[in-house]
Every structure is written in structure tokens, then in C-alpha cells.
Design an enzyme around this catalytic site. Structure first.
Site, short mmCIF file in Angstrom:
data_model
loop_
_atom_site.label_atom_id
_atom_site.label_comp_id
_atom_site.label_asym_id
_atom_site.label_seq_id
_atom_site.Cartn_x
_atom_site.Cartn_y
_atom_site.Cartn_z
N ASP A 41 -3.49 8.22 -5.73
CA ASP A 41 -3.88 9.09 -6.85
C ASP A 41 -2.87 9.08 -7.99
O ASP A 41 -3.15 8.59 -9.09
CB ASP A 41 -4.16 10.51 -6.36
CG ASP A 41 -3.04 11.09 -5.50
OD1 ASP A 41 -1.96 10.47 -5.40
OD2 ASP A 41 -3.25 12.19 -4.95
N ASP B 77 4.41 10.55 5.82
CA ASP B 77 3.24 9.70 6.03
C ASP B 77 3.68 8.24 6.06
O ASP B 77 4.55 7.83 5.29
CB ASP B 77 2.23 9.90 4.90
CG ASP B 77 1.65 11.31 4.89
OD1 ASP B 77 1.55 11.91 5.98
OD2 ASP B 77 1.30 11.81 3.81
N ASP C 67 7.01 16.56 5.38
CA ASP C 67 5.88 15.80 5.94
C ASP C 67 6.06 14.32 5.63
O ASP C 67 6.26 13.96 4.47
CB ASP C 67 4.56 16.31 5.36
CG ASP C 67 4.32 17.77 5.70
OD1 ASP C 67 4.60 18.15 6.85
OD2 ASP C 67 3.89 18.52 4.80
#
Length: 455
Positions: free
Chosen positions: A157, A75, A73
Site C-alpha cells: 500500500d 511480518d 509486530d
């Protein structure tokens, strides 16, 4: 003092207190392979760069590439605002989200997620407070305050997820010493851990998931508040927690993530009926361990895994306890099972929802367990054709392996599936000593009292 001024002072104080140092790691000093980046991802990066915006790969793809995994994935983080991204990619782009507004750029079935650089929510001016909002517990309800690259890094985070790959020259940009944490296999929150968990309690689940998946150690200060703040997961909608459960158990490290969830008191807020402290059903925890291990093996072999089976295992022990209670109250076992299923699923839905597309198959897997022990010729023929037979058979094998029931029935069904039609018939007939066919009842013919002769 006006709220707008208070927010600006807070932002300046936090910026000065935690000033970030930008570090660039050139292509020849790291192991991220650009060959792993998909062609469509590169098209998005090139499109934004050519339009005059900053654009970087960020997050899990960079992290995974640096530790030798093949990223799946990708981003993209950019200086372009959502409407700017829409103008660049036009009909290929769709803007989504309210809590966190971002863009999806579509190439056929593939979707590339593109997010604008964010700033700390305290940066929002009074007139822009609709862009950022927090609950009374400190949880972020909206996070649409846009900022610069370094501000974006500060509000991510974990340090391992805050590395930016610049495709134009292959450099990795690091503001938070994330590169060193990756080398040391350390998972560390950016900023004050308690505050970051309060902003989004799901970060506690992400901490155990990443630690398990990546084989990282959770840094002590990052781990310290988790147990005391675990109850904040009650504030998260059950539907969102369901999505997090899928990530926890379908990421290839389910067997190691469950013990971490128990260790940090997180499991009780997702599956309160399934923890060792609450559920003492025979073989319960052994079944869960076996199921999660088998899930990891199947995923490693690229075999399908259904959440319905995982939930059926996780809630099998609670179902048995509830079923026994209802039977003891005097209800027949069949309606008692239906009542037990309703009670257990209702209690579970208050914490982690189970969509109907998985809830109905889960019920069928449970209902088939008693039918598997009744083996007549016609019933066996019917059972093996049932769409949930294979999952029910797998649950039966788990129950035997965990010691909940005596071994033997599972092997019988294993042999039955391999046998020919004639062999299957003989296997069922061999059980006739314990499963005698019903004798047909003979009825005496009754003559109609109104017919002639019955006077």
C-alpha cells in the site's frame, strides 16, 4: 480478444510504465537495529533461508525501526509458497485465509505471520482467475497471485511499508523510494491512489491512522481522492470495520486520529450518529476529545483500556437524543432508556459492529449513569461493587468535564471511594434532606370474614 491475453497486456503495460529501481541500503547507512528483532522471528528467517528461499522482514517493523520506535509486530515476506512454508516448519505452522492466503508459525503464544511474495492481480491467467478476484467496485476479493520480490513491493500500500530488511547482511531493499519518504515523514501510496483505495477502501483508514501514529504528512495526491471515495467504506463488513476501529483508537494516537477522520469525511461511515454535523448533544464532541486523550495517556502508562468504554462515549450523545425523543412520546424514562439503547446500537451495528462482549458492558455503563445520582446507603454499597462501576464513574467525570451536567456528583463519588465504611454512611446520611428514607406503611389488620364473630 481472449481475457487471458488482455490481462497479460495490462500487466506488461503497468510493468513498463512504472518500472521499479532496486536500491540496497547497507547496514552502516541506516538506523534499523537488529537487536529489536525477536529470537523467534530470527528463527523463521533462518529456517526459510536455510531451506533455500528468500526471506525478509517487511512492513511496519522495518518502518518503525527506522524512525526510532521499537517494533512490536514482525511480518515476514518470502519466496516460499504457503505449502513450502508448511513443510519447513511442519507442526508449528498453520495455513490460514482465503482472500489472502498466508502462514502462521507458532512459538508458544507468539505467532509470526509469513506471507508469500504477491504479484499484481492482473498477472493472473484466465485459468488461474480463482486466485484473484475483484468486485464490481474494483475491490479485491482474493489476492493470491504469487510473484517476485519487486512485484511484491509494487503491490504494497504505502511506500513506507514497502521496505525489506535482509537479516543475512543487514541491508534494506527499497524499490519505491520508501526510505526517503520515511526520512521526510511522508505517507505516499504506491501506484494510482484512486485505484488502490478502490481495491481496498480500508486503506483510507490506514492512511489517517499511520499519519496520526507516525506524525507523517499525507502526500497531496494520496489525500486527494479520500473524501470522494469515503462512501466505499459501506462495502466493508461491519465486523472488519470494528477491527479497524480498535487499531485507530488503541494505537496511542486516538486524540489526533479522530480530527483526521472528520477532516476526510471518514468518521461518518464508521460512526454516523456521532459526527458534529449530525449530533448536537451538549458536550458531545468535548467528551469524545477528552475520552480519546485519556485513552492515549492510559496506553502510554501501560494501563488497560476497554473498547466498551470508548463506544459508550462515542454513542452517549446519540443515546441522549434518542432517549429524549422517546420520553417526549410519553414513555416512562426507564423503558424509554432501554428502547433508546436498542435503537442506537442497532443503527450503529449497520456500520461498525460491536461484539456482545463489549456491547453488554457498554449498556451497563449507560444504565448506571442515572443510578449514580440516587445515593442511599444500600444503593451506594451495591454500586461500588458493580463490575462496571469504575467505567461508569469515569463516564460521569467526562460528562462533568465536558459541561454536559453540573459538577459535584463526580467529586462526591471520588470522596466516597476514598472514605471508610463509617464515613461513607455519614456521607449518605448527609443527603437525607434530599433523599428521605421511605416511611413504612401501616396496614390495619383485617379479620377474616369467615371466622367466627364476623356475622
Amino acid at each position: 480478444m481472449p481475457k487471458r491475453l488482455i490481462n497479460k497486456i495490462k500487466h506488461l503495460l503497468s510493468a513498463n510504465h512504472g518500472a521499479l529501481t532496486r536500491r540496497e541500503i547497507p547496514r552502516d547507512k541506516h538506523h534499523f537495529q537488529e537487536e529489536d528483532i525477536g529470537r523467534n522471528v530470527l528463527m523463521v528467517l533462518d529456517g526459510l533461508t536455510k531451506a533455500g528461499y528468500e526471506a525478509y522482514l517487511v512492513g511496519g517493523s522495518v518502518r518503525d525501526g527506522l524512525i526510532g520506535l521499537h517494533p512490536k509486530d514482525f511480518d515476514v515476506a518470502t519466496s516460499a509458497h504457503p505449502e513450502d512454508i508448511k513443510r519447513v516448519f511442519q507442526r508449528n505452522c498453520r495455513l490460514i485465509g482465503r482472500r489472502f492466503r498466508l502462514a502462521h508459525v507458532r512459538f508458544g503464544r507468539e505467532i509470526i505471520e509469513v506471507a508469500t511474495f504477491r504479484a499484481n492481480h492482473s498477472k493472473a491467467d484466465e485459468e488461474d482467475e480463482h486466485l484473484s478476484a475483484q468486485s464490481e467496485h474494483g475491490m479485491l476479493l482474493r489476492d493470491n497471485v504469487f510473484g517476485s520480490l519487486d512485484e511484491d513491493a509494487e503491490r504494497r500500500d504505502f511506500t513506507a511499508n514497502a521496505l525489506y530488511y535482509r537479516h543475512t547482511d543487514g541491508a534494506i531493499i527499497d524499490f519505491v523510494s520508501g526510505y526517503e519518504d520515511i526520512q521526510n515523514r511522508t505517507l505516499r501510496l504506491i501506484g494510482d491512489p484512486e485505484q488502490r483505495y478502490r481495491e481496498d477502501p480500508v486503506r483510507m483508514l490506514r492512511a489517517v491512522r499511520f499519519a496520526s501514529k507516525l506524525d507523517f504528512e499525507i502526500e497531496p495526491a494520496t489525500a486527494a481522492p479520500i473524501r470522494s471515495l469515503a462512501d466505499l467504506l459501506e462495502l466493508i463488513p461491519p465486523a472488519r470495520l470494528f477491527e479497524e476501529v480498535l487499531k485507530l483508537f488503541l494505537g496511542g494516537s486516538a486524540q489526533t486520529v479522530w480530527p483526521l477522520m472528520l477532516k476526510y469525511d471518514l468518521a461518518q461511515w464508521l460512526f454516523p450518529l456521532s459526527t458534529p454535523e449530525v449530533n448536537h448533544a451538549q458536550g458531545m464532541q468535548a467528551m469524545i476529545d477528552l475520552a480519546l486523550r485519556n485513552t492515549d495517556v492510559r496506553l502510554a502508562q501501560n494501563k488497560p483500556v476497554t473498547p466498551a468504554f470508548l463506544f459508550a462515549v462515542l454513542l452517549w450523545g446519540p443515546l441522549q437524543l434518542e432517549w429524549s425523543k422517546i420520553i417526549e412520546s410519553g414513555l416512562h424514562p426507564v423503558p424509554a432508556l432501554q428502547k433508546a439503547i436498542q435503537r442506537v446500537t442497532s443503527k450503529q451495528a449497520q456500520h461498525t459492529s460491536i461484539p456482545k462482549r463489549f456491547g453488554l458492558p457498554m449498556r451497563e455503563i449507560w444504565e448506571l449513569q442515572s443510578r449514580l445520582s440516587s445515593r442511599t446507603i444500600k444503593r451506594c454499597q451495591s454500586l461500588v461493587q458493580h463490575p462496571r462501576f469504575r467505567a461508569a464513574y469515569d463516564l460521569l467525570l467526562l460528562r462533568e468535564e465536558a459541561g454536559e451536567i453540573e459538577a459535584g456528583l463526580g467529586q462526591w463519588w471520588t470522596d466516597y471511594q476514598k472514605a471508610s465504611e463509617s464515613e461513607r454512611t455519614k456521607m449518605c446520611e448527609a443527603l437525607s434532606g434530599t433523599h428521605k428514607p421511605r416511611r413504612k406503611r401501616r396496614y390495619k389488620s383485617r379479620r377474616n370474614p369467615n371466622t367466627p364473630g364476623n356475622t
